[in-house]
Design an enzyme around this catalytic site. Structure first.
Site, PDB file in Angstrom:
ATOM      1  N   ARG A  66       4.124 -17.741 -36.775  1.00  0.00           N
ATOM      2  CA  ARG A  66       3.192 -16.673 -36.358  1.00  0.00           C
ATOM      3  C   ARG A  66       1.873 -16.782 -37.121  1.00  0.00           C
ATOM      4  O   ARG A  66       0.808 -16.532 -36.567  1.00  0.00           O
ATOM      5  CB  ARG A  66       3.857 -15.300 -36.532  1.00  0.00           C
ATOM      6  CG  ARG A  66       4.986 -15.190 -35.521  1.00  0.00           C
ATOM      7  CD  ARG A  66       5.695 -13.862 -35.453  1.00  0.00           C
ATOM      8  NE  ARG A  66       6.862 -14.040 -34.575  1.00  0.00           N
ATOM      9  CZ  ARG A  66       7.948 -13.311 -34.574  1.00  0.00           C
ATOM     10  NH1 ARG A  66       8.054 -12.291 -35.394  1.00  0.00           N
ATOM     11  NH2 ARG A  66       8.930 -13.569 -33.738  1.00  0.00           N
TER      12      ARG A  66
ATOM     13  N   GLU B 208      23.378  -6.944 -34.010  1.00  0.00           N
ATOM     14  CA  GLU B 208      22.334  -7.311 -33.051  1.00  0.00           C
ATOM     15  C   GLU B 208      22.744  -8.482 -32.153  1.00  0.00           C
ATOM     16  O   GLU B 208      22.566  -9.650 -32.520  1.00  0.00           O
ATOM     17  CB  GLU B 208      21.034  -7.675 -33.799  1.00  0.00           C
ATOM     18  CG  GLU B 208      19.905  -8.067 -32.852  1.00  0.00           C
ATOM     19  CD  GLU B 208      18.595  -8.418 -33.561  1.00  0.00           C
ATOM     20  OE1 GLU B 208      18.589  -8.504 -34.794  1.00  0.00           O
ATOM     21  OE2 GLU B 208      17.594  -8.612 -32.862  1.00  0.00           O
TER      22      GLU B 208
ATOM     23  N   LYS C 264      21.949  -2.893 -32.295  1.00  0.00           N
ATOM     24  CA  LYS C 264      20.557  -3.292 -32.007  1.00  0.00           C
ATOM     25  C   LYS C 264      20.565  -4.252 -30.820  1.00  0.00           C
ATOM     26  O   LYS C 264      20.658  -5.471 -30.992  1.00  0.00           O
ATOM     27  CB  LYS C 264      19.946  -3.941 -33.250  1.00  0.00           C
ATOM     28  CG  LYS C 264      18.545  -4.502 -33.033  1.00  0.00           C
ATOM     29  CD  LYS C 264      17.846  -4.807 -34.336  1.00  0.00           C
ATOM     30  CE  LYS C 264      16.533  -5.523 -34.104  1.00  0.00           C
ATOM     31  NZ  LYS C 264      15.669  -5.555 -35.277  1.00  0.00           N
TER      32      LYS C 264
ATOM     33  N   SER D  49      12.479  -5.573 -29.814  1.00  0.00           N
ATOM     34  CA  SER D  49      11.440  -5.621 -28.774  1.00  0.00           C
ATOM     35  C   SER D  49      11.463  -6.947 -28.022  1.00  0.00           C
ATOM     36  O   SER D  49      11.069  -6.984 -26.851  1.00  0.00           O
ATOM     37  CB  SER D  49      10.053  -5.322 -29.350  1.00  0.00           C
ATOM     38  OG  SER D  49       9.674  -6.226 -30.353  1.00  0.00           O
ATOM     39  N   GLY D  50      11.893  -8.025 -28.657  1.00  0.00           N
ATOM     40  CA  GLY D  50      12.186  -9.274 -27.960  1.00  0.00           C
ATOM     41  C   GLY D  50      11.011  -9.993 -27.327  1.00  0.00           C
ATOM     42  O   GLY D  50      11.215 -10.849 -26.471  1.00  0.00           O
ATOM     43  N   GLY D  51       9.788  -9.625 -27.698  1.00  0.00           N
ATOM     44  CA  GLY D  51       8.630 -10.290 -27.102  1.00  0.00           C
ATOM     45  C   GLY D  51       7.908  -9.428 -26.073  1.00  0.00           C
ATOM     46  O   GLY D  51       6.920  -9.860 -25.480  1.00  0.00           O
TER      47      GLY D  51
ATOM     48  N   ARG E 139       7.933  -7.547 -33.632  1.00  0.00           N
ATOM     49  CA  ARG E 139       6.635  -7.851 -33.011  1.00  0.00           C
ATOM     50  C   ARG E 139       5.960  -6.621 -32.427  1.00  0.00           C
ATOM     51  O   ARG E 139       4.748  -6.455 -32.541  1.00  0.00           O
ATOM     52  CB  ARG E 139       6.821  -8.923 -31.938  1.00  0.00           C
ATOM     53  CG  ARG E 139       6.948 -10.308 -32.519  1.00  0.00           C
ATOM     54  CD  ARG E 139       7.529 -11.278 -31.529  1.00  0.00           C
ATOM     55  NE  ARG E 139       8.954 -11.046 -31.288  1.00  0.00           N
ATOM     56  CZ  ARG E 139       9.707 -11.776 -30.477  1.00  0.00           C
ATOM     57  NH1 ARG E 139       9.155 -12.773 -29.819  1.00  0.00           N
ATOM     58  NH2 ARG E 139      10.984 -11.527 -30.333  1.00  0.00           N
TER      59      ARG E 139
HETATM   60  P1  13P Z   1      11.434  -8.248 -32.189  1.00  0.00           P
HETATM   61  O1  13P Z   1      11.257  -6.755 -32.087  1.00  0.00           O
HETATM   62  O2  13P Z   1      10.178  -8.997 -32.436  1.00  0.00           O
HETATM   63  O3  13P Z   1      12.274  -8.800 -31.082  1.00  0.00           O
HETATM   64  O4  13P Z   1      12.292  -8.497 -33.490  1.00  0.00           O
HETATM   65  C1  13P Z   1      13.388  -7.708 -33.722  1.00  0.00           C
HETATM   66  C2  13P Z   1      14.304  -8.432 -34.593  1.00  0.00           C
HETATM   67  O5  13P Z   1      14.641  -7.984 -35.646  1.00  0.00           O
HETATM   68  C3  13P Z   1      14.810  -9.729 -34.126  1.00  0.00           C
HETATM   69  O6  13P Z   1      15.930 -10.077 -34.891  1.00  0.00           O
END
Ligand code: 13P
Length: 340
Positions: free
Chosen positions: A33, A177, A219, A261-263, A294
């Site tokens: 990043r 998660e 999560k 959030s996953g992108g 993110r």
């Molecule tokens: P994002 O919200 O960017 O997907 O990251 C969450 C996270 O902790 C990924 O493991």
């Protein structure tokens, strides 16, 4: 196992409409990043970035817990104050990512297995002594032709359950998660089916490993159409599909679901969470919260750009994004809250 302590921590992590800030990018992910924005990929730059985050004034108004990475939990502010203490003083509970990453799963082309169980009991005890009160382990599942396979779902769910059991033994609330990725051209419906199948397997294994559901947080991904799917459903349709899958697969004993959030863009992530909290307000057995990386950090990172002259506007952006997500938990987020 300190049963009541775990329950209290899990509740505190989602109390007062607050949520989690995932600032646990591994060194390679953080460097990637940084590279995109021309920021030097050094330990000092990563430390400095994390100092910008943890010293954001008022962050604790919207954030109840921050997930750190091994490098970060050992770091301090320039003046020597450990980040853990900075967070605690701001009323934010420190957490720690404890998996060691997703690797190729043998015999399963295109699929991953998350590693990190070796020596985990000892690492968890060390992190607890350092002040962490919760942990995170991320499993990744891709959707594609014939995948995710049963073998991949089964193996990842087993790892998540073993990890969660060890966390509770050590007095840490496990954030469980299982992330079904957005990449691909699959439909929203397929994502819903896969997400449900994965969650059912995860809870099956959590039960086998005697994980106390009241002392954990799930999560998951939101149920979304693949990034390359021609049909992109509305915010309300995504909210409905996501909550429908969760109601089918997540036991009511779980206190909270905190989405990754996953992108997704920060705006979409907030709007979708907001819609879920409006449309299902009276029907939810668990809190619907956020654990974004993110979707909270990206605007701040793009403003900061490795230059502390941009510290204040970057912190304002971070504060703002966290506040939008707290509003989304209450169904009070509105696109007009976004900065222009
Ligand atoms: P994002 O919200 O960017 O997907 O990251 C969450 C996270 O902790 C990924 O493991």
């Amino acid at each position: 196992m300190r049963r009541q302590d775990l329950i209290n921590t899990a509740r505190a992590l989602v109390a007062d409409h607050k949520g989690l800030l995932a600032m646990d990018e591994s060194t390679p992910t953080c460097n990637k990043r940084f590279a995109k924005l021309g920021i030097p990929q050094t330990e000092e730059a990563r430390r400095s970035y994390r100092e910008m985050i943890v010293t954001t004034p008022g962050l604790g108004e919207s954030i109840s817990g921050a997930i750190l990475y091994d490098e970060t939990i050992h770091q301090s502010k320039k003046d020597g104050t450990p980040f853990v203490k900075v967070l605690q003083d701001a009323g934010i509970i420190p957490g720690i990512k404890v998996d060691t990453g997703a690797k190729d799963l043998a015999g399963h082309p295109g699929e991953k297995i998350t590693e990190g169980l070796d020596g985990l009991r000892e690492r968890l005890s060390e992190y607890f002594k350092m002040g962490a009160r919760f942990a995170k382990w991320r499993a990744v599942l891709a959707i594609g032709d014939g995948i995710p396979s049963r073998g991949c779902i089964d193996a990842n769910a087993e790892m998540l359950a073993l990890y969660a059991g060890l966390c509770q033994e050590a007095g840490l609330v496990p954030i469980v998660e299982p992330e079904v990725l957005m990449d691909g051209d699959h439909t929203l419906e397929r994502c819903g089916k896969v997400t449900e199948e994965v969650l059912r397997m995860v809870f099956n294994k959590l039960n086998s490993q005697r994980v106390m559901l009241e002392g954990m947080i799930l999560k998951p991904n939101m149920v979304l159409p693949g990034l390359n799917c021609p049909k992109q459903e509305s915010v309300d349709e995504v909210a409905d599909a996501t909550v429908t899958s969760l109601l089918r697969a997540v036991p009511a004993a779980v206190p909270a679901i905190a989405f990754l959030s996953g992108g997704q863009s920060p705006e979409l992530a907030s709007a979708r969470l907001n819609a879920m909290n409006i449309r299902f307000k009276s029907r939810l057995p668990w809190a619907l919260a956020f654990s974004f990386a993110r979707a909270i950090q990206q605007p701040a990172l793009e403003i900061w750009k490795g230059n502390d002259a941009n510290l204040l506007p970057a912190q304002q952006a971070l504060y703002h994004q966290a506040k939008c997500n707290r509003a989304a938990r209450q169904g009070e987020y509105n696109a007009s809250m976004e900065r222009t």
